[in-house]
Write a protein that holds these residues in place. Structure first.
Motif, PDB file in Angstrom:
ATOM      1  N   GLY A  69       0.805  -1.208   0.000  1.00  0.00           N
ATOM      2  CA  GLY A  69       0.000   0.000   0.000  1.00  0.00           C
ATOM      3  C   GLY A  69       0.840   1.261   0.000  1.00  0.00           C
ATOM      4  N   GLU A  91      -2.710   2.678   8.307  1.00  0.00           N
ATOM      5  CA  GLU A  91      -2.908   3.373   7.031  1.00  0.00           C
ATOM      6  C   GLU A  91      -4.289   4.016   7.003  1.00  0.00           C
ATOM      7  OE1 GLU A  91      -2.469   2.588   2.243  1.00  0.00           O
ATOM      8  OE2 GLU A  91      -2.237   0.945   3.659  1.00  0.00           O
ATOM      9  N   GLU A 232      -6.623   1.828  -9.577  1.00  0.00           N
ATOM     10  CA  GLU A 232      -7.168   1.339  -8.309  1.00  0.00           C
ATOM     11  C   GLU A 232      -8.524   1.980  -8.045  1.00  0.00           C
ATOM     12  OE1 GLU A 232      -4.491   1.575  -4.998  1.00  0.00           O
ATOM     13  OE2 GLU A 232      -3.236  -0.049  -5.760  1.00  0.00           O
ATOM     14  N   HIS A 239      -2.417   6.738  -7.264  1.00  0.00           N
ATOM     15  CA  HIS A 239      -2.563   5.292  -7.405  1.00  0.00           C
ATOM     16  C   HIS A 239      -3.024   4.918  -8.818  1.00  0.00           C
ATOM     17  CE1 HIS A 239      -3.147   4.486  -2.785  1.00  0.00           C
ATOM     18  NE2 HIS A 239      -2.150   5.325  -3.045  1.00  0.00           N
ATOM     19  N   TYR A 245       3.987   5.222  -7.472  1.00  0.00           N
ATOM     20  CA  TYR A 245       2.918   4.840  -6.552  1.00  0.00           C
ATOM     21  C   TYR A 245       3.029   5.522  -5.196  1.00  0.00           C
ATOM     22  CZ  TYR A 245      -0.640   1.982  -4.337  1.00  0.00           C
ATOM     23  OH  TYR A 245      -1.763   1.566  -3.687  1.00  0.00           O
ATOM     24  N   SER A 246       2.022   6.271  -4.864  1.00  0.00           N
ATOM     25  CA  SER A 246       1.800   7.004  -3.617  1.00  0.00           C
ATOM     26  C   SER A 246       2.727   8.193  -3.420  1.00  0.00           C
ATOM     27  CB  SER A 246       1.861   6.075  -2.393  1.00  0.00           C
ATOM     28  OG  SER A 246       3.176   5.873  -1.908  1.00  0.00           O
ATOM     29  N   GLY A 293       5.294   0.554  -1.571  1.00  0.00           N
ATOM     30  CA  GLY A 293       4.730  -0.701  -1.105  1.00  0.00           C
ATOM     31  C   GLY A 293       4.938  -1.811  -2.121  1.00  0.00           C
TER      32      GLY A 293
END
Length: 328
Positions: A69, A91, A232, A239, A245-246, A293
């Motif tokens: 994540g 989270e 996602e 995302h 990613y993130s 993640g």
């Protein structure tokens, strides 16, 4: 002449005092900075995490990258009897929300942390952290001629990882395909990811992908930093297709445009990455603070493989995967 000498001496004294103050501040709180963490359960395999700690007005703040994540803020941190206690927020919860998960750490030597993760009164996995490397390298002046990482005929140079008993990767019609369709009403078993057997440090990567609507995959650089492929669900831009990613979302207004072939050209030098999608700049020499993640490990100073996510659903197709590396 004498005035110049006195001025030089005064300047040197001021500089020495400033440096001493800086060193003292660092020594007073050796826990600040970025840390590449490794978590080792008593009955399982080690896995990576990451942490950054800063200080603002005497108050410690920070963020953590869990095993999977997105990264999230810690709930708090403080030093007690020489030990760093980090309240690791779950989270989706912000700082100050409270959490029963804590990291209790000491710094036995410069640039190193050791300790345990606790869950309430229960002591959990062992923790080891090393100061994240700067990875501050200049852009190479010359690169090798691009060479293929996938020959389009078989999986030579690639191997499935995780959930290997359910490997869905095949070489078909010149494409590297994760043949893992979603079946309505059927619970899917996690399928395998796949990675190169060769490892790389700095590189220029060319890769083409066709991700169906609703599909989800990712291209991991050095096995640690995910370039998002697919979607996602559209709730968070960071995302979605083309995001780091993130850490970094795609450009404002960018569309996923799934269900068609699209091209990524990626240059990674040190911890700075540039990403073009179909010739459009998505990320311009941005800094990667730490692993994302799903990283294979947190050994950021070392070379690593490319790996492609296959554990999500969708018949994901990759082709024309080539790499250039700096000329020696």
């Amino acid at each position: 002449m004498r005035i110049k000498t006195l001025f030089a001496a005064l300047f040197a004294a001021i500089l020495a005092t400033a440096l001493a103050s800086t060193v003292f501040a660092q020594d007073a709180n050796p826990f600040l900075g970025r840390w590449d963490m490794t978590v080792t359960p008593a009955d399982g395999q080690p896995y990576p995490q990451w942490m950054e700690l800063t200080e603002d007005g005497g108050r410690m703040e920070g963020r953590v990258q869990p095993r999977g994540g997105a990264w999230h803020p810690i709930a708090g941190a403080h030093v007690e009897s020489g030990k760093l206690i980090v309240d690791v927020a779950e989270e989706g919860h912000g700082a100050g929300s409270g959490s029963e998960i804590s990291w209790v750490l000491t710094s036995p030597s410069v640039g190193r942390l050791t300790g345990v993760e606790t869950h309430g009164d229960v002591t959990g996995p062992a923790l080891v952290g090393v100061k994240a490397p700067l990875l501050d390298r200049p852009m190479p002046k010359h690169w090798t001629k691009p060479r293929p990482l996938f020959d389009g005929k078989n999986l030579k140079g690639w191997e499935p990882i995780e959930n290997v008993e359910n490997n869905k990767w095949v070489a078909r019609d010149g494409e590297l395909v994760n043949d893992n369709p979603e079946v309505p009403g059927q619970k899917m078993r996690p399928a395998a990811n796949i990675m190169t057997t060769e490892k790389f440090q700095d590189f220029k990567l060319h890769i083409e992908v066709n991700c169906p609507e609703g599909g989800n995959s990712g291209i991991y650089l050095r096995g640690r930093y995910e370039l998002q492929v697919g979607t996602e669900g559209g709730k968070l831009p960071s995302h979605e297709m083309g995001a780091i990613y993130s850490w970094y979302p795609p450009p404002a207004g960018a569309k996923n445009d799934l269900g068609r072939w699209t091209t990524f050209d990626v240059t990674l030098v040190g911890r700075h990455v540039t990403v073009l999608r179909d010739g459009k700049m998505y990320h311009d020499n941005v800094e990667l603070p730490g692993p994302t993640g799903g990283a294979l490990d947190s050994n950021e100073a070392e070379p690593g493989p490319f790996y492609l996510q296959g554990d999500h659903h969708g018949v994901i197709q990759y082709r024309n995967i080539t790499i250039s590396v700096p000329k020696k």
